[in-house]
Design an enzyme around this catalytic site. Structure first.
Site, PDB file in Angstrom:
ATOM      1  N   TYR A   8      76.211 -18.585 -70.781  1.00 39.87           N
ATOM      2  CA  TYR A   8      74.669 -17.697 -71.259  1.00 39.87           C
ATOM      3  C   TYR A   8      75.388 -18.395 -72.986  1.00 39.87           C
ATOM      4  CZ  TYR A   8      72.501 -14.624 -73.098  1.00 39.87           C
ATOM      5  OH  TYR A   8      71.118 -13.268 -73.581  1.00 39.87           O
ATOM      6  N   ASP A  62      78.989 -22.737 -79.103  1.00 42.20           N
ATOM      7  CA  ASP A  62      78.275 -21.003 -79.209  1.00 42.20           C
ATOM      8  C   ASP A  62      80.208 -20.601 -79.124  1.00 42.20           C
ATOM      9  OD1 ASP A  62      77.311 -19.080 -79.431  1.00 42.20           O
ATOM     10  OD2 ASP A  62      75.876 -19.321 -77.584  1.00 42.20           O
ATOM     11  N   LYS A  68      76.571 -11.721 -83.998  1.00 45.84           N
ATOM     12  CA  LYS A  68      76.794 -11.118 -83.596  1.00 45.84           C
ATOM     13  C   LYS A  68      78.163 -10.208 -84.732  1.00 45.84           C
ATOM     14  CE  LYS A  68      76.285 -10.990 -78.915  1.00 45.84           C
ATOM     15  NZ  LYS A  68      76.429 -11.929 -77.288  1.00 45.84           N
ATOM     16  N   TYR A 116      66.953  -6.377 -70.248  1.00 51.69           N
ATOM     17  CA  TYR A 116      67.285  -6.293 -69.075  1.00 51.69           C
ATOM     18  C   TYR A 116      66.712  -5.445 -67.841  1.00 51.69           C
ATOM     19  CZ  TYR A 116      69.865  -9.923 -71.228  1.00 51.69           C
ATOM     20  OH  TYR A 116      70.092 -10.694 -72.089  1.00 51.69           O
TER      21      TYR A 116
HETATM   22  C1  PLP Z   1      74.625 -12.668 -77.525  1.00 47.42           C
HETATM   23  C2  PLP Z   1      74.817 -14.245 -77.343  1.00 47.42           C
HETATM   24  C3  PLP Z   1      73.455 -15.345 -77.582  1.00 47.42           C
HETATM   25  C4  PLP Z   1      72.967 -14.917 -77.818  1.00 47.42           C
HETATM   26  O1  PLP Z   1      72.478 -14.117 -79.660  1.00 47.42           O
HETATM   27  P1  PLP Z   1      71.214 -13.060 -79.724  1.00 47.42           P
HETATM   28  O2  PLP Z   1      71.803 -12.083 -81.059  1.00 47.42           O
HETATM   29  O3  PLP Z   1      71.467 -11.816 -78.420  1.00 47.42           O
HETATM   30  O4  PLP Z   1      70.718 -13.797 -79.900  1.00 47.42           O
HETATM   31  C5  PLP Z   1      74.100 -16.279 -77.413  1.00 47.42           C
HETATM   32  N1  PLP Z   1      75.318 -16.995 -77.481  1.00 47.42           N
HETATM   33  C6  PLP Z   1      76.295 -16.383 -76.677  1.00 47.42           C
HETATM   34  C7  PLP Z   1      77.762 -16.818 -76.583  1.00 47.42           C
HETATM   35  C8  PLP Z   1      76.228 -15.174 -77.170  1.00 47.42           C
HETATM   36  O5  PLP Z   1      77.268 -14.187 -76.693  1.00 47.42           O
END
Ligand code: PLP
Length: 426
Positions: free
Chosen positions: A149, A247, A276, A21
């Protein structure tokens, strides 16, 4: 090894390197990390800083972990990578076995992706293709709540919070999705639940899937909501023929106090993303899990395959480390450790409630958040945290922390002091 020339690195960095960013050339001077061990980053010119960020939720066991290192070394000696098309290997298969075993009931098939955003792309592709295969191509939209997000590639961006996610910049270019209000924080609100139900019912004819971050909305604003909304969504999706995607990229692997946040509600999604913390912060890897129903639906279609296959799919090195990371997690009282950190953060952040300019203080699992009533002065807030010996990365109106699960009580207290200092100075 010779000491790096920090000034030269920083100058090259400023001139050539994009940061997350960030503008080009860079405006803020990043810290130069020389090494990391346990919960500490060794930073040029600053000595050791306790990491309050787990490198964006990922380094749950801390850095330079002997078991993860050993897994990496062992796999490196065998092979660090082979293609996954037409080939398979033990680390990849064993990782998938673990994920199926530990994830909410019904999730049986796993696509190993190379980043979180890609795993969300795959999740949405699965849902779109499922309905296409069933002869319902008009079900091509996603429904989500505001404040989310889901990553920075195209489809994930389209379901990020429309205000925080720079939708304005991409109006007319991003796929247009359906948004309902952000889930209220605090307790369960039946009026809001009713609005969720109605939105799913009203738009079901054109909606392929509902996608949400369960219980904790991360980068969209670090907000917590009642797990009961997940049950509301599950029931509404079942009643009206819509798939449900969780997610869990930020929330997975114990962070919220359950192995997956879905566990707070006792609900299984049709599709789930993890990333992550999957490799304990060692390498980039994510996964998309789905039910037999979704996989069978796709397989019955005119195009009976899932057309996705990243070059580094199923990377053996990342898979071996992920297996080790999961074993380390499950081999300890992770629930107790997360509870311990939750208690420590609760205590450490309490004082922030008294500060001028603080709107809210909240803690859930190993996540602590201080929300201000103004946009934070990031440079001043970071400086204040560093003065306490802690690395934090505040954003917007938020000073927050999600420390590694191995953070000692003493270091949790130190992080608490740093969060309060950053909130005071930011
Ligand atoms: C970080 C994140 C993503 C994206 O993952 P990247 O490995 O950065 O592409 C998607 N969804 C959530 C909830 C996240 O915290």
């Amino acid at each position: 090894m010779p000491e790096p020339d920090v000034a030269e690195l920083l100058e090259l960095d400023r001139r050539h390197v994009w940061h997350p960013y960030g503008p080009m050339p860079g405006k803020q001077r990043p810290l130069v990390v020389e090494s990391a061990a346990g919960v500490r980053l060794r930073v040029a010119g600053h000595g050791e800083l306790v990491d309050g960020m787990s490198s964006w939720w990922s380094a749950i066991h801390g850095y330079n972990h002997p078991v993860l290192n050993e897994a990496a070394r062992g796999q490196l000696e065998r092979m660090s990578h082979v293609m996954f098309g037409g080939l398979t290997h033990e680390p990849g298969v064993r990782l998938v076995e673990r994920l199926v075993d530990m994830s909410p009931e019904g999730l049986e098939h796993v696509f190993l992706a190379d980043s979180g955003s890609v795993s969300v792309e795959v999740a949405l592709k699965m849902c779109l293709q499922y309905w296409r295969s069933l002869g319902r191509p008009e079900k091509r939209r996603m429904l989500t709540w505001r404040g989310g997000y889901h990553g920075d590639t195209w489809q994930p961006m389209s379901v990020c919070d429309p205000e925080g996610g720079m939708h304005g910049l991409w109006a007319g270019v991003l796929p247009e999705q359906i948004f309902v209000d952000a889930p209220p924080s605090g307790g369960y609100d039946e009026a809001y639940a009713q609005r969720l139900r109605e939105a799913v019912e009203r738009r079901a004819h054109e909606v392929a899937a509902v996608i949400v971050e369960p219980v904790v909305q991360g980068a969209g604003g670090m907000r917590f909501h009642s797990p009961a909304y997940l049950r509301v969504l599950r029931e509404a999706c079942d009643a009206h023929g819509v798939l449900l995607v969780f997610d869990e990229i930020a929330t997975g692997f114990g962070r919220t106090g359950e192995l997956f946040a879905a566990g707070h509600a006792g609900v299984s999604p049709d599709v789930m993303c993890v990333g992550k913390a999957l490799t304990g912060g060692y390498l980039t890897m994510a996964a998309t899990l789905c039910t037999a129903r979704v996989a069978e639906g796709i397989s019955r279609g005119e195009v009976p395959v899932l057309a996705h296959g990243p070059t580094f799919m199923g990377n053996p090195l990342a898979s071996a480390i992920a297996c080790a990371s999961i074993d380390v997690l499950l081999g300890q009282d992770w629930r107790g450790e997360v509870k311990r950190i939750e208690a420590g953060l609760g205590e450490g952040l309490a004082e922030a409630r008294e500060l001028d300019g603080v709107r809210d203080v909240r803690v859930l699992g190993a996540i602590g958040v201080v929300q201000l009533d103004h946009e934070i002065d990031m440079a001043a807030a970071s400086r204040a945290a560093i003065a306490e010996g802690v690395w934090l990365r505040p954003f917007r109106d938020l000073v927050y922390t999600m420390p590694p699960f191995v953070t000692s009580d003493e270091d949790v207290a130190r992080i608490g002091r740093a969060v309060c200092a950053a909130a005071r100075e930011g």
